[in-house]
Design a protein around this motif. Structure first.
Motif, PDB file in Angstrom:
ATOM      1  N   ILE A 207      -7.691 -11.224 -14.054  1.00  0.00           N
ATOM      2  CA  ILE A 207      -6.709 -10.989 -15.097  1.00  0.00           C
ATOM      3  C   ILE A 207      -6.829 -12.082 -16.153  1.00  0.00           C
ATOM      4  O   ILE A 207      -6.944 -13.261 -15.847  1.00  0.00           O
ATOM      5  N   VAL A 208      -6.852 -11.636 -17.395  1.00  0.00           N
ATOM      6  CA  VAL A 208      -6.965 -12.527 -18.548  1.00  0.00           C
ATOM      7  C   VAL A 208      -5.649 -12.478 -19.304  1.00  0.00           C
ATOM      8  O   VAL A 208      -5.124 -11.393 -19.564  1.00  0.00           O
ATOM      9  N   ASN A 209      -5.095 -13.629 -19.616  1.00  0.00           N
ATOM     10  CA  ASN A 209      -3.931 -13.667 -20.493  1.00  0.00           C
ATOM     11  C   ASN A 209      -4.351 -14.328 -21.787  1.00  0.00           C
ATOM     12  O   ASN A 209      -4.609 -15.533 -21.831  1.00  0.00           O
ATOM     13  N   VAL A 210      -4.432 -13.547 -22.856  1.00  0.00           N
ATOM     14  CA  VAL A 210      -4.958 -14.046 -24.126  1.00  0.00           C
ATOM     15  C   VAL A 210      -4.122 -15.191 -24.698  1.00  0.00           C
ATOM     16  O   VAL A 210      -4.671 -16.238 -25.047  1.00  0.00           O
ATOM     17  N   PRO A 211      -2.782 -15.069 -24.823  1.00  0.00           N
ATOM     18  CA  PRO A 211      -2.021 -16.184 -25.390  1.00  0.00           C
ATOM     19  C   PRO A 211      -2.112 -17.483 -24.585  1.00  0.00           C
ATOM     20  O   PRO A 211      -1.941 -18.570 -25.137  1.00  0.00           O
ATOM     21  N   ALA A 212      -2.367 -17.373 -23.284  1.00  0.00           N
ATOM     22  CA  ALA A 212      -2.508 -18.560 -22.440  1.00  0.00           C
ATOM     23  C   ALA A 212      -3.948 -19.043 -22.381  1.00  0.00           C
ATOM     24  O   ALA A 212      -4.217 -20.088 -21.780  1.00  0.00           O
ATOM     25  N   ILE A 374      -7.259  -7.338 -19.273  1.00  0.00           N
ATOM     26  CA  ILE A 374      -7.091  -8.285 -20.374  1.00  0.00           C
ATOM     27  C   ILE A 374      -5.719  -8.012 -20.973  1.00  0.00           C
ATOM     28  O   ILE A 374      -5.481  -6.938 -21.532  1.00  0.00           O
ATOM     29  N   THR A 375      -4.815  -8.965 -20.811  1.00  0.00           N
ATOM     30  CA  THR A 375      -3.414  -8.736 -21.130  1.00  0.00           C
ATOM     31  C   THR A 375      -2.921  -9.679 -22.224  1.00  0.00           C
ATOM     32  O   THR A 375      -3.652 -10.555 -22.685  1.00  0.00           O
ATOM     33  N   TYR A 376      -1.648  -9.505 -22.600  1.00  0.00           N
ATOM     34  CA  TYR A 376      -1.047 -10.311 -23.668  1.00  0.00           C
ATOM     35  C   TYR A 376       0.377 -10.663 -23.273  1.00  0.00           C
ATOM     36  O   TYR A 376       1.318  -9.928 -23.553  1.00  0.00           O
ATOM     37  N   PHE A 377       0.533 -11.790 -22.586  1.00  0.00           N
ATOM     38  CA  PHE A 377       1.848 -12.265 -22.167  1.00  0.00           C
ATOM     39  C   PHE A 377       2.133 -13.594 -22.850  1.00  0.00           C
ATOM     40  O   PHE A 377       1.356 -14.536 -22.718  1.00  0.00           O
ATOM     41  N   THR A 378       3.250 -13.663 -23.549  1.00  0.00           N
ATOM     42  CA  THR A 378       3.586 -14.876 -24.294  1.00  0.00           C
ATOM     43  C   THR A 378       4.571 -15.762 -23.542  1.00  0.00           C
ATOM     44  O   THR A 378       5.056 -16.749 -24.091  1.00  0.00           O
ATOM     45  N   ALA A 379       4.877 -15.404 -22.305  1.00  0.00           N
ATOM     46  CA  ALA A 379       5.777 -16.235 -21.507  1.00  0.00           C
ATOM     47  C   ALA A 379       5.473 -16.076 -20.032  1.00  0.00           C
ATOM     48  O   ALA A 379       5.125 -14.995 -19.562  1.00  0.00           O
ATOM     49  N   ALA A 380       5.616 -17.196 -19.307  1.00  0.00           N
ATOM     50  CA  ALA A 380       5.573 -17.203 -17.847  1.00  0.00           C
ATOM     51  C   ALA A 380       6.825 -17.912 -17.366  1.00  0.00           C
ATOM     52  O   ALA A 380       7.287 -18.870 -17.999  1.00  0.00           O
TER      53      ALA A 380
END
Length: 417
Positions: A207-212, A374-380
């Protein structure tokens, strides 16, 4: 169960519900209908107008009360109870008109279950999102509703649609403990993105998180490898997609995208290949200057986005790493690939090093395919500290999602540039 044939409005919403980053806790089935669903029961395309359903279910009052109770508490999932018309359901329960109750409760259940399983936001607000979510279809949704009423299990049935990934639960926990409006909006946006993903991401997946700027390999819910990444620049943004990794190519050629032909035309180190009568494309052979570095993962997809090595390794030291033409440059890509190939008996470290040293282009196949998201999460979220780790919204995608969450339909049309 008795089925009344009524013409009711069915706002059946098609969309699709994670990772979150350097510190993200990462992890998360396909339902096959036994018969084609009636046309009105098929999920609409994202952004499509509501459909009219010819069927409804007979709702006992106790089950309708359970449904109303769920709606009233759905704010815990980052959704707005008002989107599911609780007042109309209350009136139908108290009104004594069985046909009216059946109609309203059926509409409420279908809309609510769709949002829980697939996400409330759809249409243009999901900018460049191409991840398939097979969690629910119209035929199964109706059968599920029938079972829930027959077994008096409305609450449990709806709960079973929620994302199972630990990060969703962490976000939910932090949401419950904060009153800060901006923080709540950030959490709600990212909770809905988790609903866009399949509930089951697989036993083992990347899993890829682009913003991170993060790439992680997850197995049995545990992150077993994590690497920093370089993602697409703002002008060449990385799309969100899912694919399957089947292998890796060592010493790859780079097939230059047609969109940047002018950037490489006439430069040394590129091979020009004739295309058609008057066209040309360019290839870059393996070597120290190759933009793909020494390895590229084989993960076919219509967007031609890949995880690969790079010859510009200094970019990994930067905090903001949006520089690529869209692909995901992966730090220590050779080592990461070696972990993916661990179950392929021929491809130990010695074999990989020997192949790289040969300079020859060679493909190594994984023992079993591995899904990649490939995802786009701006918060964890870090629930035990009641904190949210925020990542830069590189491509400005949070605002359209937040706007759509505030809209009952979940559809937001973006202004033309």
């Amino acid at each position: 169960m008795h089925i009344r044939r009524l013409a009711i409005l069915l706002p059946l919403l098609a969309s699709a519900a994670p990772i979150a980053a350097q510190q993200d806790p990462v992890g998360a089935g396909q339902i096959v209908p036994v018969a084609p669903p009636p046309p009105a029961m098929r999920p609409a395309d994202p952004g499509a107008a509501p459909l009219v359903s010819p069927i409804t279910v007979s709702w006992p009052k106790r089950d309708a009360e359970d449904l109303l109770a769920y709606v009233q508490r759905v704010g815990e999932e980052g959704l707005d109870p008002a989107d599911y018309a609780p007042d109309a359901l209350r009136q139908a329960i108290d009104g004594g008109d069985a046909a009216r109750l059946d109609s309203v409760a059926t509409q409420t259940f279908l809309k609510l279950s769709s949002d829980l399983a697939l996400g409330h936001v759809r249409g243009d607000a999901r900018i460049d999102w191409h991840i398939e979510d097979p969690d629910l279809n119209g035929n199964e949704q109706y059968a599920m509703m029938e079972r829930a009423v027959q077994q008096h299990s409305v609450h449990d049935t709806l709960n079973a649609l929620l994302p199972t990934h630990p990060q969703y639960q962490e976000l939910k926990s932090v949401l419950a403990g904060t009153t800060d409006a901006a923080k709540r909006d950030k959490i709600r946006v990212n909770m809905d993105r988790w609903r866009w993903l399949p509930r089951d991401l697989g036993r083992k997946y990347v899993i890829v998180n682009v913003p991170a700027y993060s790439v992680a390999l997850v197995e049995d819910g545990r992150v077993i490898a994590r690497r920093r990444a370089v993602a697409g620049a703002v002008k060449t943004a990385t799309p969100q997609l899912n694919a399957t990794i089947s292998g890796a190519i060592f010493n790859p050629w780079w097939e230059v995208p047609a969109s940047i032909n002018k950037e490489v035309a006439g430069k040394k180190g590129y091979v020009r290949v004739k295309v058609g009568e008057n066209g040309f494309r360019y290839r870059q052979p393996p070597g120290p200057a190759n933009a793909l570095g020494k390895v590229k993962l084989v993960m076919p997809n219509p967007h031609a986005i890949y995880l690969h090595d790079t010859n510009a390794k200094g970019l990994f030291d930067k905090q903001m790493r949006a520089y690529s033409h869209g692909c995901i440059r992966t730090e220590d890509a050779i080592g990461f690939t070696g972990i993916l190939l661990e179950d392929a008996s021929l491809w130990d470290t010695a074999k990989i090093n020997e192949t790289l040293a040969s300079g020859k282009t060679v493909q190594a196949n994984l023992a079993a395919p591995i899904p990649v998201y490939i995802t786009y999460f701006t918060a964890a979220a870090v629930a035990d500290k009641n904190e949210v780790i925020a990542y830069s919204d590189i491509y400005g995608r949070d605002k359209p999602v937040a706007t759509a969450l505030a809209d009952r339909s979940g559809v937001t049309k973006l202004a033309a540039n």
